[in-house]
Design a protein around this motif. Structure first.
Motif, PDB file in Angstrom:
ATOM      1  N   GLU A  63     -45.540  33.078  12.379  1.00 38.76           N
ATOM      2  CA  GLU A  63     -44.330  33.734  12.882  1.00 38.76           C
ATOM      3  C   GLU A  63     -43.383  32.739  13.542  1.00 38.76           C
ATOM      4  N   ARG A  64     -43.953  31.796  14.277  1.00 41.84           N
ATOM      5  CA  ARG A  64     -43.121  30.786  14.944  1.00 41.84           C
ATOM      6  C   ARG A  64     -42.355  29.958  13.909  1.00 41.84           C
ATOM      7  N   ILE A  65     -43.034  29.554  12.854  1.00 42.89           N
ATOM      8  CA  ILE A  65     -42.381  28.764  11.802  1.00 42.89           C
ATOM      9  C   ILE A  65     -41.288  29.581  11.122  1.00 42.89           C
ATOM     10  N   LEU A  66     -41.585  30.839  10.785  1.00 43.46           N
ATOM     11  CA  LEU A  66     -40.588  31.683  10.128  1.00 43.46           C
ATOM     12  C   LEU A  66     -39.373  31.909  11.027  1.00 43.46           C
ATOM     13  N   ASP A  67     -39.606  32.148  12.318  1.00 37.75           N
ATOM     14  CA  ASP A  67     -38.470  32.374  13.219  1.00 37.75           C
ATOM     15  C   ASP A  67     -37.695  31.086  13.503  1.00 37.75           C
ATOM     16  N   ARG A  68     -38.367  29.961  13.526  1.00 35.36           N
ATOM     17  CA  ARG A  68     -37.629  28.685  13.649  1.00 35.36           C
ATOM     18  C   ARG A  68     -36.753  28.476  12.420  1.00 35.36           C
ATOM     19  N   CYS A  69     -37.268  28.854  11.273  1.00 33.83           N
ATOM     20  CA  CYS A  69     -36.487  28.768  10.040  1.00 33.83           C
ATOM     21  C   CYS A  69     -35.276  29.691  10.124  1.00 33.83           C
ATOM     22  N   ARG A  70     -35.489  30.932  10.555  1.00 32.12           N
ATOM     23  CA  ARG A  70     -34.376  31.868  10.721  1.00 32.12           C
ATOM     24  C   ARG A  70     -33.326  31.294  11.675  1.00 32.12           C
ATOM     25  N   PHE A  71     -33.787  30.753  12.794  1.00 35.73           N
ATOM     26  CA  PHE A  71     -32.894  30.190  13.796  1.00 35.73           C
ATOM     27  C   PHE A  71     -32.047  29.070  13.191  1.00 35.73           C
ATOM     28  N   ALA A  72     -32.692  28.190  12.421  1.00 38.84           N
ATOM     29  CA  ALA A  72     -31.979  27.073  11.787  1.00 38.84           C
ATOM     30  C   ALA A  72     -31.005  27.568  10.715  1.00 38.84           C
ATOM     31  N   LEU A  73     -31.414  28.555   9.927  1.00 38.18           N
ATOM     32  CA  LEU A  73     -30.518  29.093   8.900  1.00 38.18           C
ATOM     33  C   LEU A  73     -29.286  29.739   9.525  1.00 38.18           C
ATOM     34  N   LEU A  74     -29.479  30.437  10.633  1.00 43.48           N
ATOM     35  CA  LEU A  74     -28.336  31.012  11.348  1.00 43.48           C
ATOM     36  C   LEU A  74     -27.419  29.910  11.873  1.00 43.48           C
ATOM     37  N   SER A  75     -27.995  28.815  12.349  1.00 46.53           N
ATOM     38  CA  SER A  75     -27.179  27.671  12.799  1.00 46.53           C
ATOM     39  C   SER A  75     -26.360  27.105  11.650  1.00 46.53           C
ATOM     40  N   ASP A  76     -26.963  27.054  10.477  1.00 44.97           N
ATOM     41  CA  ASP A  76     -26.239  26.551   9.303  1.00 44.97           C
ATOM     42  C   ASP A  76     -25.038  27.435   8.974  1.00 44.97           C
ATOM     43  N   ILE A  77     -25.214  28.743   9.093  1.00 44.60           N
ATOM     44  CA  ILE A  77     -24.094  29.652   8.846  1.00 44.60           C
ATOM     45  C   ILE A  77     -22.982  29.384   9.853  1.00 44.60           C
ATOM     46  N   ALA A  78     -23.347  29.174  11.108  1.00 47.48           N
ATOM     47  CA  ALA A  78     -22.358  28.918  12.163  1.00 47.48           C
ATOM     48  C   ALA A  78     -21.636  27.602  11.959  1.00 47.48           C
ATOM     49  N   SER A  79     -22.294  26.635  11.334  1.00 51.18           N
ATOM     50  CA  SER A  79     -21.664  25.321  11.168  1.00 51.18           C
ATOM     51  C   SER A  79     -20.452  25.370  10.238  1.00 51.18           C
ATOM     52  N   ASP A  80     -20.356  26.411   9.421  1.00 49.40           N
ATOM     53  CA  ASP A  80     -19.196  26.559   8.539  1.00 49.40           C
ATOM     54  C   ASP A  80     -17.918  26.863   9.313  1.00 49.40           C
ATOM     55  N   ALA A  81     -18.038  27.528  10.442  1.00 48.47           N
ATOM     56  CA  ALA A  81     -16.877  27.869  11.279  1.00 48.47           C
ATOM     57  C   ALA A  81     -17.355  27.964  12.727  1.00 48.47           C
ATOM     58  N   PRO A  82     -17.492  26.827  13.417  1.00 47.41           N
ATOM     59  CA  PRO A  82     -18.073  26.821  14.755  1.00 47.41           C
ATOM     60  C   PRO A  82     -17.299  27.621  15.798  1.00 47.41           C
ATOM     61  N   LEU A  83     -16.057  27.961  15.513  1.00 51.16           N
ATOM     62  CA  LEU A  83     -15.284  28.793  16.436  1.00 51.16           C
ATOM     63  C   LEU A  83     -14.822  30.082  15.769  1.00 51.16           C
ATOM     64  N   GLY A  84     -15.510  30.469  14.716  1.00 51.28           N
ATOM     65  CA  GLY A  84     -15.116  31.664  13.979  1.00 51.28           C
ATOM     66  C   GLY A  84     -16.161  32.756  14.055  1.00 51.28           C
ATOM     67  N   LEU A  85     -15.981  33.740  13.216  1.00 45.76           N
ATOM     68  CA  LEU A  85     -16.896  34.868  13.147  1.00 45.76           C
ATOM     69  C   LEU A  85     -18.313  34.397  12.808  1.00 45.76           C
ATOM     70  N   GLU A  86     -18.417  33.352  11.999  1.00 44.05           N
ATOM     71  CA  GLU A  86     -19.732  32.823  11.627  1.00 44.05           C
ATOM     72  C   GLU A  86     -20.543  32.466  12.871  1.00 44.05           C
ATOM     73  N   ARG A  87     -19.904  31.836  13.839  1.00 44.38           N
ATOM     74  CA  ARG A  87     -20.588  31.442  15.091  1.00 44.38           C
ATOM     75  C   ARG A  87     -21.034  32.672  15.874  1.00 44.38           C
ATOM     76  N   ILE A  88     -20.197  33.682  15.927  1.00 48.38           N
ATOM     77  CA  ILE A  88     -20.516  34.883  16.696  1.00 48.38           C
ATOM     78  C   ILE A  88     -21.692  35.626  16.061  1.00 48.38           C
ATOM     79  N   LEU A  89     -21.658  35.776  14.743  1.00 54.38           N
ATOM     80  CA  LEU A  89     -22.760  36.469  14.055  1.00 54.38           C
ATOM     81  C   LEU A  89     -24.047  35.659  14.151  1.00 54.38           C
ATOM     82  N   SER A  90     -23.926  34.359  13.993  1.00 57.98           N
ATOM     83  CA  SER A  90     -25.085  33.484  14.119  1.00 57.98           C
ATOM     84  C   SER A  90     -25.697  33.617  15.508  1.00 57.98           C
ATOM     85  N   PHE A  91     -24.861  33.610  16.519  1.00 60.84           N
ATOM     86  CA  PHE A  91     -25.327  33.734  17.893  1.00 60.84           C
ATOM     87  C   PHE A  91     -26.051  35.070  18.091  1.00 60.84           C
TER      88      PHE A  91
END
Length: 179
Positions: A111-139
């Protein structure tokens, strides 16, 4: 532009640290700032739901989460023909993450590995627009994960386990008395 102010005000998150805010607090902070679709996605993410996302970054997350769940289900039941929900795109990162997770020594580490993966994937989505909707949804998705792990501690786990065993024992005893 209004996303920029909200996105910039969000604190930094780490998976195994205390959450800096409540899930409800984030949803409330987003009200009146985000469109109805974006707010709906935030509300889904803070509840840990990835189905029914309405925005483009939300659908990207939905597709990644669907692939992760499909791959996990396939690893749990390798001999069964599982009907897998459709998702767009394919992530080698998700495939490799699930492979690593199912090689873990314990279910908790999986579970820890899967959730770390989820956390990183969400960070990747946020990196596309660090001050946009992507960052808010990722957060929002990351905050849900932070809260999930923060609630898990050894004492609470032991208490829940003891309650479960006690309830099951009482159920078995009551069935024997009925006979």
């Amino acid at each position: 532009m209004i996303h920029s102010y909200l996105a910039a005000s969000l604190p930094w998150l780490e998976l195994e640290q205390a959450p800096p805010m409540s899930l409800e607090g984030l949803a409330t902070q987003c009200e009146g700032v985000l469109s109805n679709d974006a707010l709906s996605d935030v509300q889904r993410l803070v509840r840990g739901q990835a189905v029914g996302m309405r925005t483009e970054p939300g659908r990207r997350w939905q597709n990644l989460e669907t692939q992760l769940k499909n791959a996990s289900a396939a690893r749990r039941r390798p001999r069964e023909d599982l009907a897998q929900p459709f998702f767009e795109g394919y992530s080698v990162v998700v495939r490799d993450c699930v492979r690593r997770a199912f090689n873990a020594a314990t279910p908790l580490e999986r579970e820890r590995i899967l959730d770390r993966c989820r956390f990183a994937l969400l960070s990747d989505i946020a990196s596309d627009a660090p001050l946009g909707l992507e960052r808010i949804l990722s957060f929002a998705g990351q905050l849900h994960l932070v809260h999930r792990w923060f609630r898990w501690d050894e004492d609470t786990g032991r208490e829940r386990f003891d309650n479960l065993v006690s309830t099951m024992a009482e159920d078995v005893l009551s069935r024997k008395q009925v006979r």
